[in-house]
Design a protein around this motif. Sequence first.
Motif, PDB file in Angstrom:
ATOM      1  N   LEU A  27      14.698  83.447  72.833  1.00 24.40           N
ATOM      2  CA  LEU A  27      15.597  82.815  73.802  1.00 24.40           C
ATOM      3  C   LEU A  27      16.877  83.617  74.038  1.00 24.40           C
ATOM      4  O   LEU A  27      17.612  83.340  74.986  1.00 24.40           O
ATOM      5  CB  LEU A  27      15.976  81.411  73.318  1.00 24.40           C
ATOM      6  N   LEU A  28      17.133  84.607  73.186  1.00 27.93           N
ATOM      7  CA  LEU A  28      18.393  85.344  73.255  1.00 27.93           C
ATOM      8  C   LEU A  28      18.218  86.685  73.954  1.00 27.93           C
ATOM      9  O   LEU A  28      17.120  87.247  73.975  1.00 27.93           O
ATOM     10  CB  LEU A  28      18.931  85.570  71.835  1.00 27.93           C
ATOM     11  N   PRO A  29      19.292  87.232  74.501  1.00 25.43           N
ATOM     12  CA  PRO A  29      19.234  88.583  75.062  1.00 25.43           C
ATOM     13  C   PRO A  29      18.852  89.594  73.992  1.00 25.43           C
ATOM     14  O   PRO A  29      19.128  89.384  72.801  1.00 25.43           O
ATOM     15  CB  PRO A  29      20.661  88.817  75.569  1.00 25.43           C
ATOM     16  N   ARG A  30      18.235  90.715  74.396  1.00 20.92           N
ATOM     17  CA  ARG A  30      17.815  91.741  73.439  1.00 20.92           C
ATOM     18  C   ARG A  30      19.029  92.535  72.985  1.00 20.92           C
ATOM     19  O   ARG A  30      19.240  93.683  73.351  1.00 20.92           O
ATOM     20  CB  ARG A  30      16.780  92.665  74.081  1.00 20.92           C
ATOM     21  N   ASP A  31      19.865  91.907  72.175  1.00 24.00           N
ATOM     22  CA  ASP A  31      21.115  92.507  71.714  1.00 24.00           C
ATOM     23  C   ASP A  31      21.303  92.099  70.258  1.00 24.00           C
ATOM     24  O   ASP A  31      21.609  90.943  69.959  1.00 24.00           O
ATOM     25  CB  ASP A  31      22.280  92.008  72.570  1.00 24.00           C
ATOM     26  N   VAL A  54      26.879  74.783  73.407  1.00 20.92           N
ATOM     27  CA  VAL A  54      26.773  75.264  72.024  1.00 20.92           C
ATOM     28  C   VAL A  54      26.137  76.646  71.903  1.00 20.92           C
ATOM     29  O   VAL A  54      26.479  77.415  71.005  1.00 20.92           O
ATOM     30  CB  VAL A  54      26.012  74.242  71.150  1.00 20.92           C
ATOM     31  N   VAL A  55      25.189  76.977  72.771  1.00 21.72           N
ATOM     32  CA  VAL A  55      24.595  78.324  72.764  1.00 21.72           C
ATOM     33  C   VAL A  55      24.493  78.790  74.214  1.00 21.72           C
ATOM     34  O   VAL A  55      23.400  78.866  74.791  1.00 21.72           O
ATOM     35  CB  VAL A  55      23.197  78.351  72.101  1.00 21.72           C
ATOM     36  N   PRO A  56      25.622  79.130  74.824  1.00 24.25           N
ATOM     37  CA  PRO A  56      25.605  79.490  76.241  1.00 24.25           C
ATOM     38  C   PRO A  56      24.826  80.769  76.535  1.00 24.25           C
ATOM     39  O   PRO A  56      24.480  81.033  77.684  1.00 24.25           O
ATOM     40  CB  PRO A  56      27.091  79.657  76.581  1.00 24.25           C
ATOM     41  N   GLU A  57      24.552  81.552  75.490  1.00 28.47           N
ATOM     42  CA  GLU A  57      23.811  82.802  75.692  1.00 28.47           C
ATOM     43  C   GLU A  57      22.351  82.544  76.092  1.00 28.47           C
ATOM     44  O   GLU A  57      21.675  83.443  76.598  1.00 28.47           O
ATOM     45  CB  GLU A  57      23.853  83.639  74.411  1.00 28.47           C
ATOM     46  N   GLY A  68      23.767  83.989  65.054  1.00 29.12           N
ATOM     47  CA  GLY A  68      23.277  83.548  63.744  1.00 29.12           C
ATOM     48  C   GLY A  68      24.397  83.068  62.854  1.00 29.12           C
ATOM     49  O   GLY A  68      24.267  82.064  62.146  1.00 29.12           O
ATOM     50  N   ALA A  69      25.520  83.769  62.900  1.00 29.20           N
ATOM     51  CA  ALA A  69      26.684  83.348  62.106  1.00 29.20           C
ATOM     52  C   ALA A  69      27.239  82.035  62.638  1.00 29.20           C
ATOM     53  O   ALA A  69      27.609  81.144  61.864  1.00 29.20           O
ATOM     54  CB  ALA A  69      27.757  84.435  62.153  1.00 29.20           C
ATOM     55  N   ARG A  70      27.306  81.906  63.954  1.00 34.69           N
ATOM     56  CA  ARG A  70      27.837  80.684  64.551  1.00 34.69           C
ATOM     57  C   ARG A  70      26.992  79.463  64.181  1.00 34.69           C
ATOM     58  O   ARG A  70      27.515  78.386  63.922  1.00 34.69           O
ATOM     59  CB  ARG A  70      27.888  80.834  66.069  1.00 34.69           C
ATOM     60  N   SER A 118      28.948  69.523  63.747  1.00 32.23           N
ATOM     61  CA  SER A 118      28.945  70.706  62.886  1.00 32.23           C
ATOM     62  C   SER A 118      27.833  71.647  63.342  1.00 32.23           C
ATOM     63  O   SER A 118      26.796  71.223  63.867  1.00 32.23           O
ATOM     64  CB  SER A 118      28.708  70.308  61.426  1.00 32.23           C
ATOM     65  N   ARG A 119      28.063  72.946  63.127  1.00 37.81           N
ATOM     66  CA  ARG A 119      27.046  73.931  63.511  1.00 37.81           C
ATOM     67  C   ARG A 119      25.755  73.716  62.717  1.00 37.81           C
ATOM     68  O   ARG A 119      24.655  73.985  63.217  1.00 37.81           O
ATOM     69  CB  ARG A 119      27.553  75.352  63.278  1.00 37.81           C
ATOM     70  N   GLU A 120      25.887  73.234  61.476  1.00 38.86           N
ATOM     71  CA  GLU A 120      24.695  73.030  60.655  1.00 38.86           C
ATOM     72  C   GLU A 120      23.781  71.968  61.252  1.00 38.86           C
ATOM     73  O   GLU A 120      22.555  72.129  61.269  1.00 38.86           O
ATOM     74  CB  GLU A 120      25.085  72.630  59.226  1.00 38.86           C
ATOM     75  N   ARG A 121      24.353  70.883  61.750  1.00 38.36           N
ATOM     76  CA  ARG A 121      23.533  69.815  62.336  1.00 38.36           C
ATOM     77  C   ARG A 121      22.859  70.306  63.618  1.00 38.36           C
ATOM     78  O   ARG A 121      21.696  70.012  63.876  1.00 38.36           O
ATOM     79  CB  ARG A 121      24.379  68.569  62.623  1.00 38.36           C
ATOM     80  N   ILE A 122      23.595  71.061  64.412  1.00 38.74           N
ATOM     81  CA  ILE A 122      23.012  71.620  65.633  1.00 38.74           C
ATOM     82  C   ILE A 122      21.880  72.581  65.278  1.00 38.74           C
ATOM     83  O   ILE A 122      20.794  72.536  65.872  1.00 38.74           O
ATOM     84  CB  ILE A 122      24.096  72.335  66.456  1.00 38.74           C
ATOM     85  N   ARG A 123      22.125  73.454  64.308  1.00 37.27           N
ATOM     86  CA  ARG A 123      21.101  74.426  63.878  1.00 37.27           C
ATOM     87  C   ARG A 123      19.821  73.713  63.452  1.00 37.27           C
ATOM     88  O   ARG A 123      18.718  74.070  63.886  1.00 37.27           O
ATOM     89  CB  ARG A 123      21.645  75.245  62.718  1.00 37.27           C
ATOM     90  N   ASP A 124      19.957  72.711  62.592  1.00 36.70           N
ATOM     91  CA  ASP A 124      18.772  72.047  62.058  1.00 36.70           C
ATOM     92  C   ASP A 124      17.940  71.412  63.167  1.00 36.70           C
ATOM     93  O   ASP A 124      16.701  71.531  63.178  1.00 36.70           O
ATOM     94  CB  ASP A 124      19.176  70.992  61.029  1.00 36.70           C
ATOM     95  N   GLU A 125      18.592  70.733  64.090  1.00 33.21           N
ATOM     96  CA  GLU A 125      17.851  70.099  65.183  1.00 33.21           C
ATOM     97  C   GLU A 125      17.224  71.133  66.109  1.00 33.21           C
ATOM     98  O   GLU A 125      16.078  70.998  66.546  1.00 33.21           O
ATOM     99  CB  GLU A 125      18.772  69.176  65.999  1.00 33.21           C
ATOM    100  N   LEU A 126      17.973  72.182  66.421  1.00 32.53           N
ATOM    101  CA  LEU A 126      17.470  73.200  67.334  1.00 32.53           C
ATOM    102  C   LEU A 126      16.254  73.908  66.759  1.00 32.53           C
ATOM    103  O   LEU A 126      15.242  74.116  67.456  1.00 32.53           O
ATOM    104  CB  LEU A 126      18.574  74.213  67.656  1.00 32.53           C
TER     105      LEU A 126
END
Length: 415
Positions: free
Chosen positions: A269-273, A236-239, A281-283, A203-211
């Motif tokens: 960690l993300l592009p300036r976009d 999971v976050v290819p960006e 953030g939604a994902r 789940s995205r929530e589990r990934i979010r919490d660990e990240l």
Amino acid sequence: MAPLTLPETDWRTRPGLDALTDVLGGQQGLSRFVGGAVRDALLGIPVADLDLATALSPDDVLARLRAAGIRAVPTGLQHGTITAVLESGPVEVTTLRRDVTTDGRHATVAFTDDWREDAARRDFTINALYADPNTGALFDYFGGLEDLATRRVRFIGDPLRRIAEDHLRILRFFRFLARFGDTPDAEGLDACTVRARDLMALSRERIRDELLKLLVARDAVRVVTLMLARGILEPVVPEIVTADRLDALAAREAQLGAMPDPVRRLAALLPRDAALGDGIGARLKLSNAQRKRLVLALTDGGTDNARALAYRIGREAAEDRLLLAAASDGEAMHGWQQLAGWEIPRLPVTGGGLVERGLAKGPDVARALRAIEDQWIAEGFADAPRAEAIADAVVAQALNAPISAKAASPGTGRE
């Protein structure tokens, strides 16, 4: 040489804890402290959560707690977990378990009275340490004390099998490496690399919490760099393709004495976009407030007037901008000092006050307020008498301006 007993720590003297362990058979060897509390006590760092493992069945635990007048909450009864609520805080009590079936996300467990069997189902050796609540004697079934001494994060048993049981252990491996490790266990690192795409099943929530937890760990920059080299985040976050801005942010945080923040570090960690950041953030199922911060952190804007920026977008978002986007360390330092101890003021003029001065309700008031606010900010958030004088001048100009000019007058947008 690794210690053989648990050191004295503040949490061991928590009110009600001795009574709880006595009720749960601590003196008879039926219950032991386990996991993070033992690990962190040995490392000499603050303990956040306190866990007890017990050979007692969940029903027996409930019965004993209730008979002793200790509030018991069956927070995870099917997995054998009951929370004992003490005046000094909650303690999670879990019956010894073994896994019956796993699917990479969930496990079906059976209860046991075998301590080694319970230890064998845990993820890393440093998390499978137990301590007698009365004597402090340590129990280590898989070499966790040695791994803790050498700061090595190592799976218990076959890393591929442990990852197959719970895919989240891939991210946990790197989080624990960032928090406790010096060098990665080679076998574990290779297993995480081979099975990285298993993260897509979580789940995205589990990934979010660990990240987010990983990003504020002491060695996050080095470990994220390693993860990128191994392709761990790509599924999971290819960006996220570089940790350079995270490295620069961490250095600036240290220079200014700013606490590491997970949302700010994610932005680094993300592009300036900003639009891309909102989508990520939604994902990751960030909260609305976190998504807004992420978007503001990735939005272009000046940082030369830190107080004006904080007034416009909020203190937290302004701090993010200073740390992420200030043109120089000197500019970041100057802005940081501007905000230190400064309370964001309220504009001393209201729309009602402008109506009393003769402006019609609606667009005229809104336009005048923006003009007053801009001038008030430009004058360094002038005091109330000066703000009233600015308002008088703006209203007088608005009332004397031709209708066509008022209609054509552009408003000053807010960021």
